[in-house]
Motif scaffolding. Structure first.
Motif, PDB file in Angstrom:
ATOM      1  N   TYR A 255       0.653  11.608 -12.263  1.00  0.00           N
ATOM      2  CA  TYR A 255      -0.041  10.920 -13.333  1.00  0.00           C
ATOM      3  C   TYR A 255       0.849   9.844 -13.920  1.00  0.00           C
ATOM      4  CZ  TYR A 255       2.685  13.721 -16.664  1.00  0.00           C
ATOM      5  OH  TYR A 255       3.696  14.312 -17.372  1.00  0.00           O
ATOM      6  N   SER A 256       0.246   8.955 -14.701  1.00  0.00           N
ATOM      7  CA  SER A 256       0.988   7.924 -15.411  1.00  0.00           C
ATOM      8  C   SER A 256       0.967   8.253 -16.888  1.00  0.00           C
ATOM      9  CB  SER A 256       0.366   6.545 -15.190  1.00  0.00           C
ATOM     10  OG  SER A 256       0.442   6.168 -13.839  1.00  0.00           O
ATOM     11  N   GLU A 257       2.026   7.928 -17.572  1.00  0.00           N
ATOM     12  CA  GLU A 257       2.095   8.154 -19.012  1.00  0.00           C
ATOM     13  C   GLU A 257       1.180   7.156 -19.716  1.00  0.00           C
ATOM     14  OE1 GLU A 257       3.824  10.714 -21.622  1.00  0.00           O
ATOM     15  OE2 GLU A 257       5.278  10.151 -20.113  1.00  0.00           O
ATOM     16  N   GLU A 258       0.203   7.666 -20.456  1.00  0.00           N
ATOM     17  CA  GLU A 258      -0.694   6.786 -21.202  1.00  0.00           C
ATOM     18  C   GLU A 258      -0.234   6.782 -22.650  1.00  0.00           C
ATOM     19  OE1 GLU A 258      -5.470   5.904 -21.733  1.00  0.00           O
ATOM     20  OE2 GLU A 258      -4.803   7.850 -20.992  1.00  0.00           O
ATOM     21  N   ILE A 259       0.228   5.634 -23.124  1.00  0.00           N
ATOM     22  CA  ILE A 259       0.782   5.562 -24.477  1.00  0.00           C
ATOM     23  C   ILE A 259      -0.312   5.766 -25.519  1.00  0.00           C
ATOM     24  CG2 ILE A 259       1.972   4.085 -26.134  1.00  0.00           C
ATOM     25  CD1 ILE A 259       3.477   2.837 -23.836  1.00  0.00           C
TER      26      ILE A 259
ATOM     27  N   ALA B  65       9.382  -4.285 -19.581  1.00  0.00           N
ATOM     28  CA  ALA B  65       9.761  -3.057 -18.879  1.00  0.00           C
ATOM     29  C   ALA B  65       9.631  -3.257 -17.377  1.00  0.00           C
ATOM     30  CB  ALA B  65       8.877  -1.900 -19.347  1.00  0.00           C
ATOM     31  N   THR B  66       9.905  -2.194 -16.663  1.00  0.00           N
ATOM     32  CA  THR B  66       9.684  -2.156 -15.218  1.00  0.00           C
ATOM     33  C   THR B  66       8.841  -0.929 -14.908  1.00  0.00           C
ATOM     34  OG1 THR B  66      11.622  -0.789 -14.708  1.00  0.00           O
ATOM     35  CG2 THR B  66      11.958  -3.180 -14.859  1.00  0.00           C
ATOM     36  N   THR B  67       8.368  -0.860 -13.672  1.00  0.00           N
ATOM     37  CA  THR B  67       7.486   0.253 -13.294  1.00  0.00           C
ATOM     38  C   THR B  67       8.230   1.572 -13.151  1.00  0.00           C
ATOM     39  OG1 THR B  67       7.757  -0.324 -10.958  1.00  0.00           O
ATOM     40  CG2 THR B  67       5.860  -1.265 -12.114  1.00  0.00           C
ATOM     41  N   THR B  68       9.569   1.540 -13.224  1.00  0.00           N
ATOM     42  CA  THR B  68      10.328   2.794 -13.106  1.00  0.00           C
ATOM     43  C   THR B  68      10.572   3.458 -14.455  1.00  0.00           C
ATOM     44  OG1 THR B  68      12.455   1.647 -13.253  1.00  0.00           O
ATOM     45  CG2 THR B  68      11.504   1.941 -11.044  1.00  0.00           C
ATOM     46  N   MET B  69      10.238   2.781 -15.541  1.00  0.00           N
ATOM     47  CA  MET B  69      10.530   3.320 -16.865  1.00  0.00           C
ATOM     48  C   MET B  69       9.448   4.300 -17.307  1.00  0.00           C
ATOM     49  SD  MET B  69      11.961  -0.088 -18.750  1.00  0.00           S
ATOM     50  CE  MET B  69      13.371  -0.973 -18.057  1.00  0.00           C
ATOM     51  N   ARG B  70       9.871   5.231 -18.152  1.00  0.00           N
ATOM     52  CA  ARG B  70       8.960   6.288 -18.565  1.00  0.00           C
ATOM     53  C   ARG B  70       7.735   5.754 -19.297  1.00  0.00           C
ATOM     54  NH1 ARG B  70       9.676  10.404 -23.419  1.00  0.00           N
ATOM     55  NH2 ARG B  70       7.699  11.501 -23.178  1.00  0.00           N
ATOM     56  N   CYS B  71       7.897   4.687 -20.058  1.00  0.00           N
ATOM     57  CA  CYS B  71       6.763   4.132 -20.805  1.00  0.00           C
ATOM     58  C   CYS B  71       5.671   3.622 -19.875  1.00  0.00           C
ATOM     59  CB  CYS B  71       7.227   3.034 -21.746  1.00  0.00           C
ATOM     60  SG  CYS B  71       8.024   1.635 -20.911  1.00  0.00           S
ATOM     61  N   TYR B  72       6.015   3.409 -18.605  1.00  0.00           N
ATOM     62  CA  TYR B  72       5.033   2.973 -17.621  1.00  0.00           C
ATOM     63  C   TYR B  72       4.894   3.927 -16.446  1.00  0.00           C
ATOM     64  CZ  TYR B  72       2.595   0.572 -13.922  1.00  0.00           C
ATOM     65  OH  TYR B  72       1.687   0.271 -12.948  1.00  0.00           O
TER      66      TYR B  72
ATOM     67  N   LEU C 124      -0.973  -7.392  -7.518  1.00  0.00           N
ATOM     68  CA  LEU C 124      -1.940  -6.469  -6.911  1.00  0.00           C
ATOM     69  C   LEU C 124      -1.274  -5.178  -6.456  1.00  0.00           C
ATOM     70  CD1 LEU C 124      -4.136  -8.982  -4.894  1.00  0.00           C
ATOM     71  CD2 LEU C 124      -5.009  -7.321  -6.564  1.00  0.00           C
ATOM     72  N   ALA C 125      -0.091  -5.296  -5.895  1.00  0.00           N
ATOM     73  CA  ALA C 125       0.625  -4.107  -5.419  1.00  0.00           C
ATOM     74  C   ALA C 125       0.941  -3.182  -6.582  1.00  0.00           C
ATOM     75  CB  ALA C 125       1.896  -4.517  -4.684  1.00  0.00           C
ATOM     76  N   ILE C 126       1.362  -3.740  -7.710  1.00  0.00           N
ATOM     77  CA  ILE C 126       1.655  -2.918  -8.887  1.00  0.00           C
ATOM     78  C   ILE C 126       0.413  -2.141  -9.318  1.00  0.00           C
ATOM     79  CG2 ILE C 126       2.189  -3.019 -11.359  1.00  0.00           C
ATOM     80  CD1 ILE C 126       4.032  -5.409 -10.707  1.00  0.00           C
ATOM     81  N   ILE C 127      -0.709  -2.834  -9.424  1.00  0.00           N
ATOM     82  CA  ILE C 127      -1.941  -2.183  -9.899  1.00  0.00           C
ATOM     83  C   ILE C 127      -2.418  -1.137  -8.908  1.00  0.00           C
ATOM     84  CG2 ILE C 127      -4.352  -2.577 -10.535  1.00  0.00           C
ATOM     85  CD1 ILE C 127      -3.503  -5.436 -11.362  1.00  0.00           C
ATOM     86  N   ASN C 128      -2.410  -1.484  -7.628  1.00  0.00           N
ATOM     87  CA  ASN C 128      -2.957  -0.577  -6.623  1.00  0.00           C
ATOM     88  C   ASN C 128      -2.090   0.656  -6.400  1.00  0.00           C
ATOM     89  OD1 ASN C 128      -5.125  -2.275  -6.332  1.00  0.00           O
ATOM     90  ND2 ASN C 128      -4.372  -3.257  -4.470  1.00  0.00           N
ATOM     91  N   GLU C 129      -0.816   0.573  -6.726  1.00  0.00           N
ATOM     92  CA  GLU C 129       0.046   1.751  -6.614  1.00  0.00           C
ATOM     93  C   GLU C 129      -0.177   2.728  -7.760  1.00  0.00           C
ATOM     94  OE1 GLU C 129       4.015   0.280  -6.332  1.00  0.00           O
ATOM     95  OE2 GLU C 129       3.711  -0.548  -4.314  1.00  0.00           O
ATOM     96  N   ASN C 130      -0.824   2.272  -8.823  1.00  0.00           N
ATOM     97  CA  ASN C 130      -1.119   3.152  -9.938  1.00  0.00           C
ATOM     98  C   ASN C 130      -2.331   4.008  -9.601  1.00  0.00           C
ATOM     99  OD1 ASN C 130      -2.347   3.838 -12.728  1.00  0.00           O
ATOM    100  ND2 ASN C 130      -0.306   3.059 -13.212  1.00  0.00           N
TER     101      ASN C 130
ATOM    102  N   VAL D 128       4.942  -5.214 -20.778  1.00  0.00           N
ATOM    103  CA  VAL D 128       4.928  -6.475 -20.043  1.00  0.00           C
ATOM    104  C   VAL D 128       5.754  -6.318 -18.779  1.00  0.00           C
ATOM    105  CG1 VAL D 128       5.559  -8.904 -20.064  1.00  0.00           C
ATOM    106  CG2 VAL D 128       4.580  -7.858 -22.115  1.00  0.00           C
ATOM    107  N   LEU D 129       5.102  -6.537 -17.646  1.00  0.00           N
ATOM    108  CA  LEU D 129       5.774  -6.527 -16.350  1.00  0.00           C
ATOM    109  C   LEU D 129       5.767  -7.949 -15.792  1.00  0.00           C
ATOM    110  CD1 LEU D 129       4.084  -3.376 -14.717  1.00  0.00           C
ATOM    111  CD2 LEU D 129       6.186  -3.462 -16.079  1.00  0.00           C
ATOM    112  N   LYS D 130       6.727  -8.237 -14.929  1.00  0.00           N
ATOM    113  CA  LYS D 130       6.826  -9.561 -14.318  1.00  0.00           C
ATOM    114  C   LYS D 130       6.602  -9.457 -12.814  1.00  0.00           C
ATOM    115  CE  LYS D 130      10.064 -11.222 -17.857  1.00  0.00           C
ATOM    116  NZ  LYS D 130      11.421 -11.752 -18.134  1.00  0.00           N
ATOM    117  N   ALA D 131       5.881 -10.434 -12.279  1.00  0.00           N
ATOM    118  CA  ALA D 131       5.620 -10.480 -10.844  1.00  0.00           C
ATOM    119  C   ALA D 131       5.759 -11.920 -10.365  1.00  0.00           C
ATOM    120  CB  ALA D 131       4.223  -9.956 -10.530  1.00  0.00           C
ATOM    121  N   ASP D 132       6.244 -12.078  -9.151  1.00  0.00           N
ATOM    122  CA  ASP D 132       6.434 -13.427  -8.604  1.00  0.00           C
ATOM    123  C   ASP D 132       5.132 -14.028  -8.100  1.00  0.00           C
ATOM    124  OD1 ASP D 132       9.156 -13.376  -9.127  1.00  0.00           O
ATOM    125  OD2 ASP D 132       9.640 -12.480  -7.176  1.00  0.00           O
ATOM    126  N   THR D 133       4.270 -13.166  -7.539  1.00  0.00           N
ATOM    127  CA  THR D 133       3.050 -13.674  -6.909  1.00  0.00           C
ATOM    128  C   THR D 133       1.866 -12.770  -7.257  1.00  0.00           C
ATOM    129  OG1 THR D 133       3.301 -12.326  -4.907  1.00  0.00           O
ATOM    130  CG2 THR D 133       4.415 -14.476  -4.941  1.00  0.00           C
TER     131      THR D 133
END
Length: 564
Positions: A444-448, A418-425, A465-471, A455-460
């Motif tokens: 809030y974030s949707e907690e399944i 998935a990506t961070t824009t999808m409802r499941c995340y 870290l940016a993904i986690i800290n934006e949550n 599964v998200l993909k990151a280059d570095t």
């Protein structure tokens, strides 16, 4: 997701369950039936064969006079196990009154007596662990091994609370000639605990030993979905010598929770559960001057670096994502694969496919059913939403069948790219007209809260870290790497309170304190450990002057006074 918006296959599955998942169809397995009958025969406060769960008030297990009852059913078969009362207002008042009366003597009981109770409770819990674990399997759906872990993590808090004399040591200093200032830790009074369904033994045991060892009395409200473990623990407290009224157990839903928040005799509330209930309890409890500690929702990420030990990392993620059917506030629900680690997805799926989903007493079961048909529908709806939004369901647990248990709330292990824009995340914005959304910050974030790994993909590492800290949530996170420098950078920069390095679920042992942060926690003082002692006590500072020359028996002076 509304039923009409589900994909056709999911709609058929839900409707089939609604028409065939009747409680009358469910029959327990031979093992489960034997466990249920034993619980009903041996324990006063609960039933696992269709009887009523009682309140525990003033040292007595009391049949409620409620006119509303809640069915508790086995998630694997929909068999009726017990009925839980919506405690009446007069019954609730009796519980608080019993706790208030008991506080007058329990708070003055010596710390060594309270320590002895904790030590005896530890013994009772170990002696009767099978009954507690069996109740959890029947009512909550965990595997027997996982249910034992539920109890054992709570037992660790009990064992740590046995050190209460040292934890309550005060301080004294002579601040001036013949003048001392000292501090003492004193109990608050009547406290309350509201527990969730996913840890029916551990969470009550986060609060009972600490609250009582510090001299408070307690009103406990277990989850109405699985109260049996709490009722057995209450009886074990009695067997351990706890005086009547020190611990009271009441049942119910919103009315009981509101009564806890509003009652002037209750001084503090401990809560673990979802966002909506937690925010309500925090705001309503604080409005009446109570201390409140509330552990709320989570979105826990694990970062897999390409240099990680692949075997350990994949096994850790699978256990943390799918254990307890994903119904843990510290479950890893998001795996962020960095760089070449993205090539591990097929092997991750292959290992997840090998997990056995079945009723919790069945040999080799890795995970059981989710708690309810409604939970199953919510989880499968979120999986469907990922497909609709372009996500790839690489392992689909919808429609999972267990042949001997056709009516169970089964969801198999599921992996979604998935990506961070999808409802499941994604973060969800307030339900306001688009033109009114001047503040685009997420609410809030949707907690399944099911056996689903995003599964998200990151280059570095910086991208991860940016993904986690934006949550907005900050319960737990983990990184898998063999680089000390990478681990150090992650630990320092990640904005999450509980960090694991090659450890998937970094829940601190009870000599430490719970340290979830951001939107995962409301309050000033967290659970158990040193901070747990702080939450359940208040400091009293005394300054005393006793002049040496005023001591009785001094020899009289006949010298000319000089007033020096």
């Amino acid at each position: 997701m509304p039923l009409a918006k589900l994909p056709r296959s999911a709609r058929l599955s839900v409707r089939s369950y609604a028409t065939t998942g009747s409680r009358s169809l469910g029959t327990l397995s031979a093992t489960a039936k034997a466990k249920a009958e034993k619980i009903s025969q041996e324990w006063k406060g609960t039933s696992a064969t269709g009887g009523n769960t009682k309140n525990f008030v003033g040292g007595e297990f009391v049949e409620s006079k409620a006119d509303k009852w809640i069915d508790v059913v086995d998630p694997a078969t929909q068999t009726l196990l017990t009925r839980v009362p919506e405690t009446t207002s007069s019954e609730f008042e009796q519980a608080v009154s019993a706790a208030s009366q008991a506080y007058k003597t329990w708070s003055r009981t010596s710390v060594l007596t309270r320590q002895r109770f904790v030590m005896d409770l530890q013994y009772q819990l170990r002696q009767h662990g099978d009954a507690i674990a069996s109740s959890i399997v029947l009512e909550q759906g965990k595997t027997y091994a996982d249910a034992q872990g539920d109890l054992l993590r709570g037992l660790q808090v009990v064992e740590t609370a046995a050190g209460i004399p040292s934890a309550l040591l005060g301080q004294t200093i002579e601040v001036s000639k013949d003048m001392d200032t000292s501090t003492r830790r004193l109990p608050l009074g009547v406290c309350a605990s509201v527990a969730p369904f996913n840890f029916p033994a551990m969470i009550p045991l986060w609060t009972i030993p600490v609250a009582l060892a510090t001299g408070n009395t307690l009103v406990l409200k277990p989850s109405e979905r699985d109260p049996g473990a709490a009722m057995i623990i209450a009886e074990l407290c009695q067997k351990a010598g706890l005086p009547e009224g020190v611990l009271n157990v009441v049942h119910g839903t919103i009315p009981t929770v509101n009564a806890i928040c509003d009652h002037p005799a209750i001084k503090a509330i401990s809560f673990v559960g979802g966002d909506r209930a937690g925010k309500h309890i925090y705001e309503r409890g604080r409005a009446t001057g109570k201390r409140v500690q509330a552990n709320l929702g989570a979105k826990n990420h694990a970062v897999l670096m390409p240099d990680a030990n692949k075997n350990h990392a994949l096994n850790s993620i699978i256990g943390a994502a799918f254990g307890a059917a994903g119904q843990r506030c510290m479950a890893i629900s998001v795996a962020v694969l960095v760089g070449n680690a993205q090539s591990w997805i097929p092997e991750l799926v292959e290992r997840a496919q090998k997990l056995k989903v079945s009723q919790g007493f069945e040999k080799g079961a890795d995970l059981g059913p989710v708690i309810s048909p409604a939970a199953k529908q919510r989880i499968t709806g979120l999986i469907a939403s990922a497909e609709e939004e372009g996500g790839v369901v690489v392992l689909d647990g919808r429609g999972y069948q267990v042949s001997d248990y056709p009516d169970g709330n089964w969801v198999g292990p599921t992996v979604i790219e998935a990506t961070t824009t999808m409802r499941c995340y994604r973060h969800v914005f307030p339900l306001l007209p688009m033109c009114d959304r001047t503040d685009r910050r997420p609410t809030y974030s949707e907690e399944i809260f099911g056996p689903v790994l995003i599964v998200l993909k990151a280059d570095t590492l910086d991208d991860a870290l940016a993904i986690i800290n934006e949550n907005r949530y900050g319960n737990g996170t983990a990184i898998f790497t063999q680089s000390g420098a990478t681990a150090r950078k992650f630990e320092r920069e990640v904005e999450v309170g509980q960090v694991g390095i090659n450890v998937p679920i970094p829940v601190p042992l009870p000599m430490f304190s719970w340290s979830g942060n951001k939107a995962s926690f409301l309050g000033d003082v967290p659970f158990y450990g040193r901070h747990g002692i702080d939450f359940y006590t208040q400091n009293k500072t005394t300054t005393a002057l006793w002049k040496a020359e005023d001591a009785i028996g001094n020899k009289a002076s006949v010298d000319m006074p000089t007033h020096h």
